[in-house]
Design a protein around this motif. Structure first.
Motif, PDB file in Angstrom:
ATOM      1  N   SER A 135     -22.608  -6.953 -35.802  1.00 55.63           N
ATOM      2  CA  SER A 135     -21.454  -6.205 -36.283  1.00 55.63           C
ATOM      3  C   SER A 135     -21.762  -4.708 -36.213  1.00 55.63           C
ATOM      4  O   SER A 135     -22.920  -4.304 -36.109  1.00 55.63           O
ATOM      5  CB  SER A 135     -21.105  -6.608 -37.719  1.00 55.63           C
ATOM      6  N   LEU A 187     -22.973  -0.980 -47.176  1.00 56.78           N
ATOM      7  CA  LEU A 187     -22.371  -2.246 -46.780  1.00 56.78           C
ATOM      8  C   LEU A 187     -21.558  -2.865 -47.905  1.00 56.78           C
ATOM      9  O   LEU A 187     -21.876  -2.700 -49.083  1.00 56.78           O
ATOM     10  CB  LEU A 187     -23.472  -3.231 -46.352  1.00 56.78           C
ATOM     11  N   SER A 188     -20.529  -3.602 -47.525  1.00 57.18           N
ATOM     12  CA  SER A 188     -19.672  -4.283 -48.492  1.00 57.18           C
ATOM     13  C   SER A 188     -19.988  -5.772 -48.530  1.00 57.18           C
ATOM     14  O   SER A 188     -20.236  -6.394 -47.490  1.00 57.18           O
ATOM     15  CB  SER A 188     -18.199  -4.085 -48.107  1.00 57.18           C
ATOM     16  N   SER A 195     -18.134  -8.242 -46.361  1.00 52.93           N
ATOM     17  CA  SER A 195     -18.500  -8.384 -44.952  1.00 52.93           C
ATOM     18  C   SER A 195     -19.552  -9.471 -44.780  1.00 52.93           C
ATOM     19  O   SER A 195     -20.457  -9.618 -45.610  1.00 52.93           O
ATOM     20  CB  SER A 195     -19.044  -7.055 -44.412  1.00 52.93           C
ATOM     21  N   HIS A 228     -22.017  -9.633 -42.685  1.00 56.64           N
ATOM     22  CA  HIS A 228     -23.401  -9.186 -42.489  1.00 56.64           C
ATOM     23  C   HIS A 228     -24.121  -8.929 -43.807  1.00 56.64           C
ATOM     24  O   HIS A 228     -25.324  -9.123 -43.901  1.00 56.64           O
ATOM     25  CB  HIS A 228     -23.462  -7.947 -41.586  1.00 56.64           C
ATOM     26  N   THR A 229     -23.388  -8.494 -44.839  1.00 57.47           N
ATOM     27  CA  THR A 229     -24.019  -8.253 -46.136  1.00 57.47           C
ATOM     28  C   THR A 229     -24.452  -9.567 -46.781  1.00 57.47           C
ATOM     29  O   THR A 229     -25.569  -9.680 -47.306  1.00 57.47           O
ATOM     30  CB  THR A 229     -23.055  -7.505 -47.071  1.00 57.47           C
TER      31      THR A 229
END
Length: 260
Positions: free
Chosen positions: A50, A66-67, A70, A72-73
């Motif tokens: 991402s 980062l959120s 998301s 990826h987090t």
């Protein structure tokens, strides 16, 4: 050899470099504001890539905001191993331009310095940085792989990627004040550093961060990395080096036709 005797594979295979691989890698680390973050899917372990925005810590370690909304987090919370591809690109063939892949582990950081350095690099992120689902992450590099363009490649250790902070413990405490002073009172010098030392186009350049090896500058969405002529010996030598650089840039600035 028994399976249990095998050593863990290194993130990247070793490679020799007949060019300044360390200098180029550090320039990419410090000057690239976004990258492709590759994480391991928390469900089946498959690769997941991402796009994220990136800054650097005082030692050069990548920083991200980062959120938890998301994928990826959530992936990093389950498995911190990841890699980050930094590829600023340019005109023409995208594969002809340098890029750097950094492998390591990313973890959440509540360090105020991490927050300050990221937001200085990405001022618009202040609009959402305090939302409850957002958090700052620091990627602790294990290794890096640099592709410097055609026939230029190198594998770098974490020590080669990062900036040694030995003897510079006081720099973190003085960084914010030094940056504010330069931005408020010496914008002309920052513009000289960007154009003369980094070869950047003129613009409203501002200092977003500094470290023992150089300055990070920003003008709107453009970045410039200015490397000091010599590493700072201690925080007290910063002013001397900046004065010398400004004098050199003014001395070698091309004469303006019709000027004095």
């Amino acid at each position: 050899m028994a399976e249990s005797d095998r050593q863990p594979a290194a993130p990247f295979a070793a490679a020799q470099a007949p060019f300044d691989a360390v200098g180029l890698a550090k320039d990419l680390l410090r000057s690239t504001r976004s990258g492709a973050l590759a994480t391991l899917d928390r469900g089946d372990g498959s690769p997941f890539a991402s796009l994220v925005t990136v800054a650097t810590d005082l030692d050069g370690a990548p920083l991200m905001l980062l959120s938890r909304l998301s994928a990826h987090t959530l992936n990093l919370e389950a498995e911190p191993r990841c890699s980050l591809l930094l590829s600023p690109g340019g005109k023409g063939d995208p594969l002809a331009h340098p890029r750097l892949a950094v492998a390591g582990r990313a973890a959440r950081s509540d360090d105020p310095r991490v927050r300050a350095r990221f937001l200085a690099r990405h001022p618009k992120a202040k609009l959402y940085a305090d939302f409850p689902d957002f958090a700052f992450f620091r990627l602790e590099p294990a290794a890096g792989h640099l592709n410097g363009g055609f026939a230029k490649a190198a594998t770098l250790s974490a020590a080669e990627l990062l900036t040694d902070l030995a003897g510079m413990e006081g720099l973190a405490a003085s960084e914010a004040g030094a940056a504010a002073h330069m931005n408020d009172d010496h914008a002309d010098a920052l513009a000289l550093y960007a154009t003369h030392f980094a070869g950047a186009e003129p613009g409203p350049w501002r200092l977003t961060g500094l470290d023992p090896e150089g300055l990070d500058l920003l003008a709107a969405d453009r970045t410039a990395r200015v490397t000091f002529p010599r590493r700072l010996r201690d925080p007290g030598t910063l002013r001397q080096v900046l004065v010398e650089m400004a004098a050199e840039a003014r001395r070698e600035r091309p004469a303006v036709p019709g000027g004095e």
